[in-house]
Design an enzyme around this catalytic site. Structure first.
Site, PDB file in Angstrom:
ATOM      1  CE  LYS A 158       3.109   0.088   4.819  1.00 27.79           C
ATOM      2  NZ  LYS A 158       2.470   0.025   3.509  1.00 27.79           N
ATOM      3  NE  ARG A 162       3.844  -7.533  11.217  1.00 27.80           N
ATOM      4  CZ  ARG A 162       3.341  -6.794  10.215  1.00 27.80           C
ATOM      5  NH1 ARG A 162       2.371  -7.260   9.478  1.00 27.80           N
ATOM      6  NH2 ARG A 162       3.793  -5.591   9.977  1.00 27.80           N
ATOM      7  CD  GLU A 212      -2.749   1.100   2.524  1.00 26.04           C
ATOM      8  OE1 GLU A 212      -2.729   0.122   3.286  1.00 26.04           O
ATOM      9  OE2 GLU A 212      -3.419   2.124   2.712  1.00 26.04           O
TER      10      GLU A 212
HETATM   11  P1  ATP Z   1       2.710  -2.320   8.188  1.00 26.44           P
HETATM   12  O1  ATP Z   1       2.115  -3.308   9.132  1.00 26.44           O
HETATM   13  O2  ATP Z   1       4.165  -2.083   8.387  1.00 26.44           O
HETATM   14  O3  ATP Z   1       1.947  -1.044   8.089  1.00 26.44           O
HETATM   15  P2  ATP Z   1       1.415  -3.383   5.918  1.00 26.44           P
HETATM   16  O4  ATP Z   1       1.153  -4.832   6.015  1.00 26.44           O
HETATM   17  O5  ATP Z   1       0.291  -2.466   6.149  1.00 26.44           O
HETATM   18  O6  ATP Z   1       2.670  -3.030   6.789  1.00 26.44           O
HETATM   19  P3  ATP Z   1       1.603  -3.343   3.096  1.00 26.44           P
HETATM   20  O7  ATP Z   1       2.070  -2.247   2.243  1.00 26.44           O
HETATM   21  O8  ATP Z   1       0.184  -3.703   3.074  1.00 26.44           O
HETATM   22  O9  ATP Z   1       2.065  -2.996   4.547  1.00 26.44           O
HETATM   23  O10 ATP Z   1       2.514  -4.628   2.872  1.00 26.44           O
HETATM   24  C1  ATP Z   1       2.825  -5.183   1.640  1.00 26.44           C
HETATM   25  C2  ATP Z   1       3.167  -6.626   1.850  1.00 26.44           C
HETATM   26  O11 ATP Z   1       4.259  -6.751   2.755  1.00 26.44           O
HETATM   27  C3  ATP Z   1       2.019  -7.382   2.468  1.00 26.44           C
HETATM   28  O12 ATP Z   1       1.863  -8.601   1.789  1.00 26.44           O
HETATM   29  C4  ATP Z   1       2.424  -7.582   3.885  1.00 26.44           C
HETATM   30  O13 ATP Z   1       1.862  -8.743   4.410  1.00 26.44           O
HETATM   31  C5  ATP Z   1       3.946  -7.653   3.781  1.00 26.44           C
HETATM   32  N1  ATP Z   1       4.560  -7.233   5.040  1.00 26.44           N
HETATM   33  C6  ATP Z   1       4.352  -6.083   5.714  1.00 26.44           C
HETATM   34  N2  ATP Z   1       5.045  -6.060   6.863  1.00 26.44           N
HETATM   35  C7  ATP Z   1       5.723  -7.246   6.919  1.00 26.44           C
HETATM   36  C8  ATP Z   1       6.624  -7.828   7.864  1.00 26.44           C
HETATM   37  N3  ATP Z   1       6.961  -7.206   8.992  1.00 26.44           N
HETATM   38  N4  ATP Z   1       7.123  -9.053   7.579  1.00 26.44           N
HETATM   39  C9  ATP Z   1       6.802  -9.684   6.444  1.00 26.44           C
HETATM   40  N5  ATP Z   1       5.968  -9.196   5.520  1.00 26.44           N
HETATM   41  C10 ATP Z   1       5.421  -7.984   5.748  1.00 26.44           C
HETATM   42 MG    MG Z   2      -1.501  -3.349   4.807  1.00 23.30          MG
END
Ligand code: ATP
Ligand code: MG
Length: 565
Positions: free
Chosen positions: A274, A264, A37
């Site tokens: 984020k 994760r 995102e």
């Molecule tokens: P955050 O929790 O940091 O805000 P998010 O999941 O909202 O991250 P996205 O931009 O939606 O961020 O993530 C893109 C991809 O990266 C998704 O498939 C998500 O599951 C993966 N991802 C995000 N954070 C992690 C992490 N700490 N470890 C592994 N994969 C991750």
């Molecule tokens: Mg997300």
């Protein structure tokens, strides 16, 4: 001869994919996607997901991985984030070729799918407020309540949904909800919202749309539209899998990807969310997304990390279904290992102590040969100037050396790296403060290059710079951003209270003249001090700035710690 590539270690996702290929599921194809995102910069947790998604595609013949921006929430998303994400994925060494997609490109298709659900009696327009919807949702132990709008006719729903799209209603007046089951034990299935009104311009579609699909609706359908075979996501989406499957089952779609969840990445002494990283940036606790203390890809890059070291780290930590926290020392171990091979050795002094070599001729300067990497002679040599006044590190001298301190002390002889043996003959102190101002030493001209012809041994080799030749630079020495191993563990304590006030130390740095004009981003091992890289933002030819990427192991610090126990 090229070295054979190490076979990647198996993990449960690689096993599922191997099994699917064996059974010729999905016509023997592997199609994955990385779906960020664009509401922040990528962090090391995302790198895990990138390496996994692009990795499994690359490992399998004909496999492909798409980069898809999950840009369905216009109020938090920005073009700056889109650009940084593309740069970071490429820098990590992955390529999406012509497969760069945006969920917003599917808005028209997604709308048509929503209409299809409404027509099938599987979705309805609900006019409860967001609060009311929340109150009616129930809890884990209590089922929810049906919305009074749940029984609206298909015609009325179609009419209202069209008028939502046409902009006739204000934000929050109505939402489109799936008609599933308000008593489902899985709260996600209690008539989840699929569309909401948001009169906010979108970074790509401008104000074409004032209704936007929710993540759960957009994600599975985007996957399906792109022909994804394995939709890999993190464990917090485990409960959403039922909805993912429900939507694709209810709609007439050709492709129904398999969602597979993995744990994760959590990293000690940092936060990987984020939302929290945005808080650090906006609250100016760091200088920006690319602050070298940040766990972002751009921060790690600026700090001096290589893409290889991050990819190796992701391979090392593996992929599992159980949540765990990885020690940040493992990340540091990896970059040390990588830089040990590729960073040329140089010398610089962080806390200078002036040393006058009494028997060295006043205006003599000689150019000494220094190896750029004693472990890799192919890296060549360079010249370093030596003269009567040099600087050594304050830590390398003790007037009253304890046992096992082998560096310089009164009357003791040590080696200056690539130069001579010197012996300390006098210590000059400030009369009032008692502080050491300078040392006086003598040198043995017969030890030129650093070895003695008579086989005399010394127990320490010190780094040094010639006082009149050294360049004035700045070193930025970093420590963990947080003092607590798990800074966001307590629910009722602000994680920012655990910020480390000593995470950045800016110090004057005297470096050898060969570093004049060192290009931005170039990496060095400063002997005995650690690996550094030239800062890509603040460094200039006239004012070099070096970020310390990581320390070397300091044996003395270890011994001292043990002695203090
Ligand atoms: P955050 O929790 O940091 O805000 P998010 O999941 O909202 O991250 P996205 O931009 O939606 O961020 O993530 C893109 C991809 O990266 C998704 O498939 C998500 O599951 C993966 N991802 C995000 N954070 C992690 C992490 N700490 N470890 C592994 N994969 C991750
Ligand atoms: Mg997300």
């Amino acid at each position: 001869m090229t070295k054979p590539k190490p076979t990647p270690a198996s993990n449960f996702i690689r096993n599922i994919i191997a099994e699917d290929l064996k059974n010729n599921k999905n016509d023997g194809r592997v199609v994955t996607r990385f779906p960020p995102e664009p509401n922040g910069y990528l962090h090391i947790g995302h790198a895990k997901s990138i390496c996994l998604n692009f990795g499994v595609a690359k490992e399998n013949e004909g496999g492909i991985c798409n980069l898809r921006f999950d840009d369905t929430n216009p109020s938090k998303e920005e073009v700056e984030y889109v650009e940084s994400i593309k740069e970071d994925v490429q820098w990590l060494g992955f390529h999406w070729d012509d497969r760069l997609f945006y969920a917003s490109d599917y808005f028209e298709q997604l709308y048509a799918y929503a209409v299809q659900l409404v027509k099938a009696g599987k979705a309805y327009v609900c006019s409860l407020s967001a609060d009311e919807i929340r109150e009616n949702r129930g809890t884990l132990t209590m089922s929810g309540k049906d919305s009074p709008y749940r029984t609206r006719s298909v015609e009325e729903n179609l009419d209202l949904f069209q008028r939502m799209r046409a902009g006739e209603f204000e934000d929050g007046a109505h939402v489109l909800r799936a008609k599933i089951d308000m008593a489902s034990p899985n709260v996600v299935m209690r008539d989840p919202t699929l569309y909401r009104i948001r009169k906010v311009p979108h970074h790509r579609t401008g104000d074409t749309w004032c209704i936007y699909p929710m993540y759960d609706f957009a994600h599975c359908l985007s996957d399906s539209i792109e022909g994804i075979t394995h939709s890999l996501c993190t464990l917090e989406f485990e409960n959403n899998r039922q909805l993912y499957d429900w939507i694709l089952d209810e709609l007439d779609v050709d492709c129904h990807p398999q969602q597979i969840e993995f744990a994760r990445l959590n990293l000690s002494y940092t936060v990987l969310s984020k939302r929290k990283l945005v808080e650090l940036v906006q609250g100016r606790h760091v200088s920006g997304w690319n602050d070298p203390r940040m766990p972002t890809i751009s921060g790690l890059r600026r700090r001096g990390y290589t893409p290889e070291s991050i990819r190796n780290f992701c391979e090392r930590i593996g992929v599992a279904r159980r949540d765990s926290t990885v020690d940040i020392a493992l990340l540091e171990f990896g970059i040390r290992e990588d830089l040990n091979k590729l960073a040329p050795r140089v010398m610089g002094v962080l806390r200078p102590l002036r040393v006058v070599i009494d028997n060295y001729p006043e205006d003599q300067v000689e150019e000494l040969d220094a190896l750029n990497n004693p472990e890799d002679l192919a890296m060549g040599t360079r010249k370093i100037p030596f003269s009567r006044v040099i600087y050594i590190e304050q830590d390398d001298f003790l007037e009253e050396p304890p046992k096992k301190f082998f560096r310089l002390a009164p009357g003791r002889e040590v080696r200056l790296r690539y130069a001579f043996f010197i012996t300390c003959v006098d210590v000059v102190k400030d009369k009032e403060t008692g502080q050491i101002i300078e040392l006086h030493c003598t040198y043995d001209p017969a030890t030129r290059g650093g070895s003695s012809p008579d086989g005399r041994k010394v127990k320490a080799t010190l780094h040094w710079v010639s006082a009149s030749h050294a360049i004035n630079a700045e070193a930025r020495v970093y420590d963990h951003l947080f003092v607590k191993e798990n800074p966001d563990e307590e629910k009722d304590v602000d994680f920012k209270t655990h910020l480390n006030s000593n995470s950045l130390n800016r110090c004057p740095f005297l470096v050898e003249p060969s570093l004049k004009g060192a290009p931005s981003g170039s990496r060095y091992q400063f002997e005995r001090l650690g690996y550094f890289c030239v800062d890509s933002v603040d460094s200039s030819d006239n004012a070099l700035v070096f970020n310390r990427t990581v320390t070397l192991r300091d044996t003395w610090a270890k011994i001292r710690k043990q002695q203090q126990k």
